[in-house]
Design a protein around this motif. Structure first.
Motif, PDB file in Angstrom:
ATOM      1  N   GLY A   1      -2.715  -0.070  -4.112  1.00  0.00           N
ATOM      2  CA  GLY A   1      -2.958   0.376  -2.750  1.00  0.00           C
ATOM      3  C   GLY A   1      -4.380   0.814  -2.474  1.00  0.00           C
ATOM      4  O   GLY A   1      -5.327   0.395  -3.147  1.00  0.00           O
ATOM      5  N   PRO A   2      -4.568   1.684  -1.484  1.00  0.00           N
ATOM      6  CA  PRO A   2      -5.910   2.155  -1.130  1.00  0.00           C
ATOM      7  C   PRO A   2      -6.642   2.789  -2.310  1.00  0.00           C
ATOM      8  O   PRO A   2      -7.860   2.633  -2.443  1.00  0.00           O
ATOM      9  CB  PRO A   2      -5.640   3.185  -0.023  1.00  0.00           C
ATOM     10  N   ALA A   3      -5.906   3.499  -3.174  1.00  0.00           N
ATOM     11  CA  ALA A   3      -6.540   4.121  -4.337  1.00  0.00           C
ATOM     12  C   ALA A   3      -7.133   3.065  -5.265  1.00  0.00           C
ATOM     13  O   ALA A   3      -8.217   3.258  -5.831  1.00  0.00           O
ATOM     14  CB  ALA A   3      -5.527   4.978  -5.095  1.00  0.00           C
TER      15      ALA A   3
ATOM     16  N   THR B   1      -2.910  -4.658  -3.138  1.00  0.00           N
ATOM     17  CA  THR B   1      -3.751  -4.653  -4.336  1.00  0.00           C
ATOM     18  C   THR B   1      -3.061  -3.887  -5.450  1.00  0.00           C
ATOM     19  O   THR B   1      -2.638  -2.742  -5.256  1.00  0.00           O
ATOM     20  CB  THR B   1      -5.111  -3.997  -4.046  1.00  0.00           C
ATOM     21  N   VAL B   2      -2.937  -4.517  -6.600  1.00  0.00           N
ATOM     22  CA  VAL B   2      -2.442  -3.877  -7.820  1.00  0.00           C
ATOM     23  C   VAL B   2      -3.447  -4.177  -8.922  1.00  0.00           C
ATOM     24  O   VAL B   2      -3.754  -5.341  -9.181  1.00  0.00           O
ATOM     25  CB  VAL B   2      -1.046  -4.394  -8.216  1.00  0.00           C
ATOM     26  N   ASP B   3      -3.964  -3.148  -9.550  1.00  0.00           N
ATOM     27  CA  ASP B   3      -4.984  -3.320 -10.587  1.00  0.00           C
ATOM     28  C   ASP B   3      -4.531  -2.750 -11.918  1.00  0.00           C
ATOM     29  O   ASP B   3      -3.696  -1.835 -11.980  1.00  0.00           O
ATOM     30  CB  ASP B   3      -6.291  -2.630 -10.172  1.00  0.00           C
TER      31      ASP B   3
ATOM     32  N   GLY C   1      -6.154  14.384  -3.276  1.00  0.00           N
ATOM     33  CA  GLY C   1      -6.402  13.135  -2.572  1.00  0.00           C
ATOM     34  C   GLY C   1      -7.334  12.197  -3.303  1.00  0.00           C
ATOM     35  O   GLY C   1      -7.650  11.113  -2.800  1.00  0.00           O
ATOM     36  N   ASP C   2      -7.778  12.578  -4.497  1.00  0.00           N
ATOM     37  CA  ASP C   2      -8.662  11.715  -5.275  1.00  0.00           C
ATOM     38  C   ASP C   2      -7.894  10.471  -5.727  1.00  0.00           C
ATOM     39  O   ASP C   2      -6.695  10.532  -6.011  1.00  0.00           O
ATOM     40  CB  ASP C   2      -9.179  12.482  -6.493  1.00  0.00           C
ATOM     41  N   TRP C   3      -8.587   9.338  -5.810  1.00  0.00           N
ATOM     42  CA  TRP C   3      -7.937   8.081  -6.176  1.00  0.00           C
ATOM     43  C   TRP C   3      -7.228   8.165  -7.521  1.00  0.00           C
ATOM     44  O   TRP C   3      -6.189   7.526  -7.728  1.00  0.00           O
ATOM     45  CB  TRP C   3      -8.952   6.935  -6.201  1.00  0.00           C
ATOM     46  N   VAL C   4      -7.765   8.962  -8.451  1.00  0.00           N
ATOM     47  CA  VAL C   4      -7.218   8.988  -9.805  1.00  0.00           C
ATOM     48  C   VAL C   4      -5.807   9.569  -9.835  1.00  0.00           C
ATOM     49  O   VAL C   4      -5.038   9.310 -10.770  1.00  0.00           O
ATOM     50  CB  VAL C   4      -8.166   9.764 -10.747  1.00  0.00           C
ATOM     51  N   GLU C   5      -5.430  10.320  -8.810  1.00  0.00           N
ATOM     52  CA  GLU C   5      -4.078  10.876  -8.758  1.00  0.00           C
ATOM     53  C   GLU C   5      -3.019   9.798  -8.554  1.00  0.00           C
ATOM     54  O   GLU C   5      -1.829  10.067  -8.733  1.00  0.00           O
ATOM     55  CB  GLU C   5      -3.986  11.914  -7.639  1.00  0.00           C
ATOM     56  N   LYS C   6      -3.435   8.607  -8.191  1.00  0.00           N
ATOM     57  CA  LYS C   6      -2.487   7.514  -7.962  1.00  0.00           C
ATOM     58  C   LYS C   6      -2.318   6.612  -9.183  1.00  0.00           C
ATOM     59  O   LYS C   6      -1.557   5.643  -9.133  1.00  0.00           O
ATOM     60  CB  LYS C   6      -2.940   6.673  -6.766  1.00  0.00           C
ATOM     61  N   VAL C   7      -3.024   6.908 -10.276  1.00  0.00           N
ATOM     62  CA  VAL C   7      -2.808   6.145 -11.505  1.00  0.00           C
ATOM     63  C   VAL C   7      -1.394   6.424 -11.992  1.00  0.00           C
ATOM     64  O   VAL C   7      -0.994   7.581 -12.158  1.00  0.00           O
ATOM     65  CB  VAL C   7      -3.836   6.522 -12.591  1.00  0.00           C
ATOM     66  N   MET C   8      -0.630   5.371 -12.226  1.00  0.00           N
ATOM     67  CA  MET C   8       0.777   5.527 -12.590  1.00  0.00           C
ATOM     68  C   MET C   8       0.935   6.155 -13.969  1.00  0.00           C
ATOM     69  O   MET C   8       1.804   6.999 -14.195  1.00  0.00           O
ATOM     70  CB  MET C   8       1.454   4.160 -12.558  1.00  0.00           C
TER      71      MET C   8
ATOM     72  N   ASP D   1       0.821  -1.202   0.000  1.00  0.00           N
ATOM     73  CA  ASP D   1       0.000   0.000   0.000  1.00  0.00           C
ATOM     74  C   ASP D   1       0.856   1.253   0.000  1.00  0.00           C
ATOM     75  O   ASP D   1       0.485   2.278  -0.572  1.00  0.00           O
ATOM     76  CB  ASP D   1      -0.911   0.018   1.228  1.00  0.00           C
ATOM     77  N   ASN D   2       1.987   1.171   0.661  1.00  0.00           N
ATOM     78  CA  ASN D   2       2.836   2.335   0.849  1.00  0.00           C
ATOM     79  C   ASN D   2       4.234   1.829   1.177  1.00  0.00           C
ATOM     80  O   ASN D   2       4.386   0.903   1.972  1.00  0.00           O
ATOM     81  CB  ASN D   2       2.288   3.190   2.007  1.00  0.00           C
ATOM     82  N   TRP D   3       5.255   2.417   0.571  1.00  0.00           N
ATOM     83  CA  TRP D   3       6.591   1.889   0.851  1.00  0.00           C
ATOM     84  C   TRP D   3       7.030   2.156   2.286  1.00  0.00           C
ATOM     85  O   TRP D   3       8.042   1.632   2.733  1.00  0.00           O
ATOM     86  CB  TRP D   3       7.618   2.351  -0.161  1.00  0.00           C
TER      87      TRP D   3
END
Length: 526
Positions: free
Chosen positions: A401-403, A345-347, A376-383, A221-223
């Motif tokens: 992770g949580p996103a 989780t990795v999607d 803080g929106d989940w979409v900001e974590k899209v690689m 989820d987080n390093w």
């Protein structure tokens, strides 16, 4: 991304199994059921979902049959309507896509590679980082379209590689998380003026992307949750880390069952009729009153009796409901191992377009988030999104992770709209962008047969002093008979998170079972 090769000295307890030969002294009842080997423990309560028994279970079953074990004494229970587990190849158009496992990671020490190569199922002529986000033709872009220059990216990669090189000798003495190590080392480079092509804020935004990429590789989820010294437990296999399959990763099951159409070798193992699809397990009663009694495996429509049970479900399933699935409760050390070893989780998110709006020189785009503007929106974590081999109209994105778990709960139209907005803002100045027409995504966490993607070595596992060997340790009943065995990627000491770890641990437990049964005076049901 982090260099992980040498095993660390973390005072692990390498247990020895002193009960393997107990069966030789026991007169065991043969019973009347034809149930022998159980692999996955599916969802609780009973209900048919998606995804299925994976590499560890089939590897174990095929190994036993190859050693001469009567397949009629093996039963494989599967909650899903297909086999495959976290290997999930889907036909799409004239080609295919991998919803789960995608590449054969390395050659030397990877037990899957020689199997696939001998069967003619892998592409040895292709060496590519396509779809990974690491290819040279992938740009690094802020959400508003501002690009990282080639010189900036080169400098960032060089400094990051120096940190990786340092980690080879320094992580073994590092007491805290992997993330704290990298942020400490990166901060020293910032303070020393190592960055000459960018300001401090830009460098930190790039580090944030590296953090997201590392979480995808580790499955954490987080390093900050990944154990620094524990990460050295992972051993990479030498060779091409992104070897491509010809017919998709699901071809591995044809190989394991000796059913390889290309070779038509006629050696198909008689296992297909031993698989019970759509058979979710509710309960395992593993400590019978008398030594000649069986383990009871309770499904929604039938109860199976067996001498022993091989568990190959994901660590995520065990974390979610081991206390509900097993009676009596598993031993304390096993429960601590389930609690302590990390599982994240990795999607994947595939966007499909009517036609490519990009050119052949463009391999994709990675997204940077400006820290001061983060919402803080989940979409900001899209690689980012990258091209997909064999699928000219698709782009693949990664999120973890949580996103990722939040993303799985969002409606498809919202996910597609937000991902498309990211892409449009990032590439709109270079291309005539067109909206996607369809989205395909994985849902590994919300699927109750997996509850996530793959395992990692967490700080909690170090704090609790629990490791893969503890998760892999067989469990004996009160009479000293081994009743429960465990396989799967999370039970591998050094190659966890990979398919070859699942196969190798399936073979490991099959060999253990065969030794026990071979030394037993009475036939055993598995």
């Amino acid at each position: 991304m982090v260099y992980r090769e040498k095993s660390s000295d973390v005072n692990r307890k390498k247990k020895k199994n002193n009960q393997l030969n107990v069966l030789t002294k026991t007169d065991r009842s043969d019973g009347s059921d034809d149930c022998n080997l159980f692999t996955d423990l599916p969802r609780f309560p009973p209900r048919v979902e998606r995804n299925a028994k994976g590499a560890a279970g089939l590897a174990a079953a095929s190994r036993l049959v190859e050693k001469g074990f009567d397949p009629a004494r093996i039963t494989i229970l599967e909650a899903e309507n297909r086999i495959g587990g976290r290997i999930f190849t889907v036909q799409h158009g004239s080609s295919l896509i991998e919803i789960g496992a995608q590449w054969v990671h390395g050659k030397e020490g990877n037990v899957v590679h020689p199997l696939a190569e001998a069967a003619g199922e892998i592409r040895t002529d292709i060496h590519t980082l396509e779809s990974t986000g690491y290819a040279d033709d992938v740009e690094m872009v802020y959400r508003d379209g501002r690009k990282i220059t080639a010189d900036q990216l080169k400098e960032f990669k060089e400094i990051l590689q120096r940190i990786y090189a340092d980690s080879r000798r320094e992580l073994a003495q590092w007491k805290t998380s992997l993330g704290e190590y990298f942020e400490y080392k990166f901060g020293k480079h910032l303070d020393q003026g190592s960055f000459t092509t960018m300001d401090r804020a830009t460098a930190l935004d790039l580090l944030d992307w590296a953090h997201r990429a590392q979480n995808i590789e580790d499955g954490s989820d987080n390093w900050m949750e990944t154990c620094g010294v524990g990460s050295l437990e992972y051993h990479e296999c030498v060779g091409d880390y992104t070897t491509v399959w010809k017919r998709g990763y699901s071809a591995l099951f044809d190989i394991l069952m000796k059913n390889v159409p290309k070779r038509n070798n006629g050696l198909q193992l008689p296992l297909s009729d031993r698989i019970r699809l759509n058979s979710p397990v509710n309960l395992v009663r593993w400590n019978p009153d008398r030594p000649n009694c069986k383990v009871e495996v309770v499904c929604s429509d039938q109860t199976y009796n067996a001498d022993m049970v091989l568990i190959t479900c994901s660590l995520g399933v065990l974390k979610d409901r081991a206390d509900k699935l097993f009676t009596p409760l598993l031993p304390e050390k096993k429960r601590k191992a389930i609690e302590g070893i990390g599982f994240g989780t990795v999607d994947k998110i595939f966007l499909e377009f009517c036609k490519p709006w990009w050119n052949q020189q463009w391999g994709g785009v990675n997204f940077l988030t400006q820290h001061s503007k983060a919402t803080g929106d989940w979409v900001e974590k899209v690689m980012g999104f990258s091209t997909v081999r064999g699928q000219p109209n698709l782009l693949i994105g990664w999120i973890s992770g949580p996103a990722a778990r939040i993303c799985e709960t969002r409606p498809e139209d919202e996910v597609m709209r937000k991902c498309s907005e990211l892409l449009r803002n990032a590439v709109g100045s270079d291309f005539v962008y067109e909206e996607p027409t369809r989205m395909i995504r994985s849902l590994w966490h919300s699927n109750p047969n997996f509850c996530g993607s793959y395992s990692y070595r967490s700080r909690k596992s170090k704090d609790l002093d629990v490791w893969a060997s503890d998760l892999a340790e067989p469990i004996s009943d009160s009479h000293g008979l081994i009743r429960l065995l465990f396989a799967g990627e999370a039970t591998h000491d050094h190659c966890y998170s990979n398919v070859h770890a699942a196969v190798e641990t399936g073979w490991r437990e099959a060999d253990r079972i065969f030794e026990m049964v071979n030394n037993s005076p009475a036939p055993s049901k598995l």
